[in-house]
Design a protein around this motif. Structure first.
Motif, short mmCIF file in Angstrom:
data_model
loop_
_atom_site.label_atom_id
_atom_site.label_comp_id
_atom_site.label_asym_id
_atom_site.label_seq_id
_atom_site.Cartn_x
_atom_site.Cartn_y
_atom_site.Cartn_z
N PRO A 138 -47.98 5.73 -22.39
CA PRO A 138 -47.21 4.95 -23.12
C PRO A 138 -48.32 3.98 -24.03
O PRO A 138 -49.49 3.84 -23.88
CB PRO A 138 -46.71 3.96 -22.04
CG PRO A 138 -46.51 5.07 -20.98
CD PRO A 138 -47.65 5.88 -20.92
N ILE A 139 -47.75 3.40 -25.22
CA ILE A 139 -48.67 2.48 -25.90
C ILE A 139 -48.69 1.27 -25.23
O ILE A 139 -47.71 0.58 -24.77
CB ILE A 139 -47.57 2.33 -27.34
CG1 ILE A 139 -47.44 3.65 -28.00
CG2 ILE A 139 -48.71 1.46 -28.06
CD1 ILE A 139 -46.42 3.42 -29.13
N SER A 209 -43.10 2.49 -23.75
CA SER A 209 -43.99 1.49 -24.38
C SER A 209 -43.46 0.28 -24.70
O SER A 209 -44.00 -0.43 -25.43
CB SER A 209 -44.30 2.28 -25.72
OG SER A 209 -45.13 3.41 -25.46
#
Length: 475
Positions: A138-139, A209
């Protein structure tokens, strides 16, 4: 390492293993297997590392293809993925559905004498492998910004923009009318080209994210465009184009003549376990029917190959030009023929016949005349050449046009072109409404997924600059 490259002379092109037609028509699983590591390294090593990489030039995203082929050949697979992902938000999806034979592979400099490097299949491998290895996470933005961006449309343009904006720390909200994110990636493209879990892991990563998805959200009903403008610091319209292009011939209103997207959406929903009444009652099920698809693009290919898998009695594709002038992927046409689809070249629909439901399609032969404005030879009817094809299910795959967004969104002030696409300043991608941008097919017209991703990325950059300037003015 130099000895890992330039092997196109000694190593032949080898695609990943392809399932036999008699096996694949029984399900909606993907047609091509995945390279193993050694196979991917070997095929990547065929890259000539040319000084002017036409594969890169002819990729809408400007992917650094020779670079990640080199890294793959050297076994540096994580670096190869990072390089591919630096210019493409969905490498594994493009590796599956891009018409490489018309883009990167079709322009490979070794293609004429040695057959092209299998760019799409290597791209698919390095990204699928990255997922398997847990390299795709995930970001996590370096900083959280308070400014929020609303994105209308959860297709490839909207998703690409959302990822880029989230990387920069913006609060991103995506609004979509459907119950799943992905747009045509989920509902329009069959599983044998793009299995749905491939799309869902991408959208799942965006949700992890911190991107908020508002699904089953009809802009204009749940909230108008102006309400969303008040809620967010910037908006991006990335709805795509969904209205089917019509056909004006006698009998087109008969029963069992359907639009391509209705047919494909029903099939994809059934494949994902949804209850679809029109499929259950046989209306949108091709089983046991003589199916005739009108059109020659990739959507038409999706329809004919879906009909074969549903157990159609016969499947014909009627196209007004010849094979050489067909807009769909050459590889898709070959796959369809292997699966039993019959192509009726140089033929145009004259009328649908039947009483209440369609029973036949009367077509006339066509010939290619003088070139049109695009340089392609224009088809023209051959007099007294009509004949009739049996048809129990007619599917119109003639392309898509924009919906009336100003009316749908309750925003008559939103400026559109005479074709219905949203008008933008092509440098900034902003519409005539301050802080409202647009990208993808709703601007350029129906096009490829790879172009939608490119447009989404470009729009994200413009939105970042707009919000940066807006903050500066407030300060």
């Amino acid at each position: 390492m130099a000895d890992d490259l330039l092997k196109f002379i000694s190593i032949d092109q080898k695609m990943p293993e392809k399932r036999k037609a008699e096996d694949r028509v029984g399900d909606f699983d993907e047609v091509y297997a995945r390279y193993n590591i050694e196979g991917a390294k070997e095929q990547a090593s065929r890259c000539s590392q040319c000084g002017v990489p036409f594969c890169h030039i002819h990729c809408p995203l400007g992917n650094n293809i020779p670079d990640w082929l080199r890294l793959t050949a050297e076994g540096r697979l994580e670096d190869a993925y990072e390089m591919a992902a630096s210019t493409n938000n969905m490498p594994e999806i493009c590796g599956r559905i891009c018409p490489q034979d018309r883009l990167c592979e079709g322009n490979c400099v070794i293609e004429k004498d040695f057959e092209s490097v299998t760019i799409g299949s290597v791209e698919k491998f390095i990204t699928d492998n990255a997922w398997d290895q847990g390299w795709i996470k995930p970001i996590t933005p370096r900083v959280e910004l308070k400014e929020s961006v609303g994105i209308i449309g959860a297709g490839p343009a909207g998703l690409a923009a959302a990822e880029e904006l989230r990387k920069a720390g913006f609060q991103v909200h995506i609004y979509d009318r459907h119950d799943r994110a992905g747009g045509l990636l989920i509902y329009g493209i069959p599983g044998f080209k793009l299995e749905k879990d491939v799309v869902e892991r991408r959208t799942g990563r965006l949700e992890q994210s911190g991107i908020t998805f508002h699904l089953d959200f009809e802009v204009g009903d749940e909230a108008g465009l102006n309400e969303l403008r008040e809620k967010h610091d910037a908006l991006l319209i990335a709805t795509g184009v969904y209205r089917a292009r019509g056909l004006k011939v006698p009998g087109v209103g008969l029963g069992n003549i359907r639009e391509a997207l209705d047919y494909l959406t029903a099939s994809n929903k059934v494949g994902m376990g949804d209850d679809v009444p029109e499929f259950n009652d046989g209306t949108l099920d091709a089983k046991g029917k003589n199916v005739v698809v009108i059109g020659g693009g990739d959507t038409a290919m999706d329809c004919v190959r879906t009909a074969v898998r549903q157990g159609a009695k016969s499947v014909k594709c009627v196209y007004r030009r010849d094979r050489e002038n067909m807009p769909g992927s050459v590889r898709e046409v070959q796959n369809a023929e292997e699966e039993g689809v019959e192509f009726v070249w140089l033929a145009g629909p004259e009328a649908f016949t039947g009483d209440e439901v369609v029973e036949g399609v009367r077509v006339y032969e066509m010939r290619l005349g003088a070139p049109d404005a695009t340089g392609r030879q224009a088809p023209e009817p051959v007099p007294n050449s009509s004949y009739t094809l049996d048809c129990d299910l007619g599917i119109l795959a003639l392309g898509f046009e924009p919906e009336d967004l100003p009316a749908m969104f309750g925003a008559p002030e939103l400026r559109v072109t005479r074709w219905g696409t949203v008008t933008v300043d092509h440098k900034s991608m902003m519409t005539n409404l301050d802080g409202v941008f647009a990208a993808g097919d709703i601007v350029r017209g129906a096009s490829l997924v790879v172009w939608a991703i490119r447009d989404g990325r470009d729009a994200a950059e413009s939105i970042k600059q707009y919000l940066k300037e807006k903050v500066r003015q407030v300060a």
